[in-house]
Every structure is written in C-alpha cells, then in structure tokens.
Design a protein around this motif. Structure first.
Motif, PDB file in Angstrom:
ATOM      1  N   LEU A 182       0.941  -1.217   0.046  1.00 44.64           N
ATOM      2  CA  LEU A 182      -0.011   0.028  -0.011  1.00 44.64           C
ATOM      3  C   LEU A 182       0.980   1.214  -0.006  1.00 44.64           C
ATOM      4  O   LEU A 182       0.391   2.199   0.073  1.00 44.64           O
ATOM      5  CB  LEU A 182      -0.971  -0.005   1.207  1.00 44.64           C
ATOM      6  CG  LEU A 182      -1.993  -1.046   1.128  1.00 44.64           C
ATOM      7  CD1 LEU A 182      -2.883  -1.119   2.373  1.00 44.64           C
ATOM      8  CD2 LEU A 182      -2.886  -0.870   0.070  1.00 44.64           C
ATOM      9  N   ARG A 335      -5.455   1.446   4.277  1.00 42.96           N
ATOM     10  CA  ARG A 335      -5.754   2.100   2.940  1.00 42.96           C
ATOM     11  C   ARG A 335      -4.299   2.328   2.410  1.00 42.96           C
ATOM     12  O   ARG A 335      -3.318   2.463   3.114  1.00 42.96           O
ATOM     13  CB  ARG A 335      -6.726   3.349   2.985  1.00 42.96           C
ATOM     14  CG  ARG A 335      -5.978   4.171   3.750  1.00 42.96           C
ATOM     15  CD  ARG A 335      -6.896   5.588   3.675  1.00 42.96           C
ATOM     16  NE  ARG A 335      -8.197   5.336   3.796  1.00 42.96           N
ATOM     17  CZ  ARG A 335      -9.286   6.369   3.550  1.00 42.96           C
ATOM     18  NH1 ARG A 335      -8.938   7.671   3.496  1.00 42.96           N
ATOM     19  NH2 ARG A 335     -10.705   6.170   3.502  1.00 42.96           N
ATOM     20  N   PRO A 336      -4.195   2.818   1.264  1.00 36.53           N
ATOM     21  CA  PRO A 336      -2.966   3.427   0.669  1.00 36.53           C
ATOM     22  C   PRO A 336      -2.190   4.612   1.448  1.00 36.53           C
ATOM     23  O   PRO A 336      -3.127   5.301   1.892  1.00 36.53           O
ATOM     24  CB  PRO A 336      -3.092   3.710  -0.858  1.00 36.53           C
ATOM     25  CG  PRO A 336      -4.282   2.899  -1.184  1.00 36.53           C
ATOM     26  CD  PRO A 336      -5.182   2.853   0.055  1.00 36.53           C
TER      27      PRO A 336
END
Length: 339
Positions: A182, A335-336
């Motif tokens: 990520l 999440r990234p």
C-alpha cells in the motif's frame, strides 16, 4: 486390607527417574542412538529391565482393547487461538466417536506437562494432544516417547509426523507485504508474548518480509495478546499521519491499538493503517472493520484428529505434516499511504 488393584505399566518418565537421566536420553537408548555414553546406556537398560518397560511400538502391539479416548492438554487461557483450537479438536474427536479427557494447565511449564502426560498414560488414553503456547513446552512434548503417541500443536518446528501447526511465519509475511504494497515505507509490529511459538513466528515473518523488501526496520512494541497491551502500545506509538502502518500480532491487541489511536484523535485508516491476526468474530464489526489474517482452526482440529487416527492405525511411519496456510481478509482498516 489387601490392595487388589493391578499395578500400572511403567512409562518412559519412570525409567528416566530410576536411571537418573532425561526422558529424551531414554528415548535415544531405545532407538539405539550412537550419542549415548556406554555407562548411561547400561544404566537406562537396567532401569528398563527392572520396571519391565515396553517402548511405544511394542506396547501398542500388545494392546487388545481400544479405549477410544484421547487426552488433550491445553493452556488455561481465554485467548482466542488455543480456546478455538481446543473446541475444534473436541468436535473432531466426537465426529470420530472418541471421548476426550482434557487437562487445562494454568502453569504451562515442561514439568506440569510431564505430570499431565503421566496422569493420562494411567488412564489408558490411545493418544495425547498437546496444544503448546510456550516454546519450551512444545520442544519438551515433541521429544516425548511415551507408550502412546503424543501429537503437538504448535508453530515453529520443522515439519514432523506428530507436529501440526498453522503457518504463522507465512501469515506474518503476508500481513507485512499487504501494508508495504500500500506504499508504506516500513511497518511497525505489536508482538505477542516472547515465549509463545505463534508470536515468535509472527515476529520472524514480519522481520523477514521487511528485509526482503529492503524496507527500514520497523518499530517493535511488545504486548501480551490482550486489548490492554495493544492500547498501551498505541499510546507509545510514534505516528506520522497518513504514513504509519502497524501489524498487530492478534486482533485483540489491534482492538486496543485502534482505541488508543482514537483517544489521540488519530483515525484508522486515514492516519494509521492496521492489520490484525486471527479474524476473531468481532473483527468484521470493529470500527472500522479490521483487516486481518484468518486461521482455519476447524481444519487444524480435524487434521489433528486425522493424524491421531493415522498414527494408531498405520503400520508404517507417517510423512511430516505441512503447516496450514492463513488467508488475508482485507477490510476497511487499511488504505494506501497518503502522498
């Protein structure tokens, strides 16, 4: 009054005590291992003669009546993994029409496990399953050559015929790889108890994946599986919002971590991405739902009973058992990396 009870058969621990050696040394003598000194070998053989001890294969060959009972030694803990696994072993034994004699040990040390094994041997169990949450206990149990098979469920050893596990090392690498994928520069880790085989393998996997990716070493914070220890780690964690990722060694510590971050006005996953391990039933209902590694405890319990039955019924030695794989369950706690 005359005691008319039949004397119990001697076991490997009785021989070891009489000879003044370890049970591993007795096992080496029985198996003609060349590393035993002649004087020690003679002392052990004399103890075997005095006690009329029959080693495992000979004793099983003389059994004329099956008890259809297995022994189960577990740590007395409410931790999700050992508890769920014990239930799975019981379910698998019931499906095979076996009864289970269980011993829960609050002090899981080699001596207490030895005493529990001795007690179960006197109850005519056909096999003993040890769920080990301590490295020394797992090593001790794997070295036991009792008059019944001893199947050990613990991570960390090379594949063996009577040792079963879930691949904690590969699971930890998968968790770390997910976070690095990520875009995070490195991954911090909240580790479980140092002497726990699962925790040790998860630390080893986390470190190996960071090295493979040429990532900087991640911060390690130690916990004890509890949400409280995860919360304490979360209060100590240095956070760069949007650029920090944490792999917690179990979901309970991840739960405490998320609560600590929230109390610091830090959001998951906007400021910190979090991965747990176990996929406890509550994981998908956390806020946010937790990305985690799922362990198939039902399959491990069934595999354990399959191994017990195969050991009792197979005329030839079994092949080593490969660890079961984990599965990455991606939810909303990762999440990234921002920027």
């Amino acid at each position: 009054m005359t005691d008319t009870r039949a004397p119990r058969n001697a076991n490997i621990f009785d021989v070891a005590r009489l000879a003044g050696v370890s049970h591993q040394t007795v096992s080496r003598v029985i198996n003609n291992h060349p590393s035993v000194k002649p004087a020690t070998r003679e002392r052990v053989q004399e103890a075997i003669r005095q006690l009329r001890y029959r080693p495992s294969q000979a004793a099983r060959a003389l059994v004329t009546k099956r008890s259809r009972t297995i022994g189960l030694i577990t740590p007395a803990t409410a931790d999700f993994g050992p508890t769920t696994l014990a239930i799975s072993v019981n379910d698998a034994a019931r499906d095979a029409r076996y009864a289970v004699v269980s011993v829960n040990l609050p002090d899981v040390q080699a001596a207490s496990v030895r005493n529990a094994i001795e007690a179960m041997l006197r109850q005519n169990v056909e096999a003993i399953v040890v769920i080990a949450n301590d490295v020394a206990v797992a090593e001790f149990a794997r070295g036991t050559d009792a008059t019944t098979p001893v199947v050990v469920v613990a991570a960390g050893a090379e594949p063996q015929p009577l040792s079963l596990s879930i691949d904690q090392y590969a699971g930890a690498r998968l968790a770390t790889r997910h976070l690095l994928g990520l875009g995070y520069e490195t991954v911090a880790h909240i580790a479980g108890p140092a002497r726990n085989p699962d925790a040790s393998e998860r630390v080893r996997g986390w470190m190996a994946e960071l090295r493979t990716a040429d990532a900087p070493p991640g911060l390690r914070l130690d916990g004890d599986w509890s949400p409280r220890s995860g919360h304490a780690a979360g209060m100590r964690l240095t956070v760069t919002p949007g650029s920090t990722a944490v792999f917690a060694a179990n979901d309970q510590m991840a739960l405490g971590l998320v609560a600590a971050l929230s109390s610091r006005d830090l959001r998951v996953p906007e400021d910190v991405s979090v991965v747990g391990f176990d996929d406890i039933p509550e994981a998908e209902f956390m806020s946010p739902p937790l990305t985690t590694l799922r362990q198939d405890f039902a399959r491990l319990g069934a595999q354990t009973m399959e191994r017990v039955l195969a050991t009792l019924e197979s005329p030839t030695p079994l092949e080593p058992a490969e660890p079961l794989a984990t599965k990455l369950i991606i939810r909303d706690s990762t999440r990234p990396r921002r920027g």
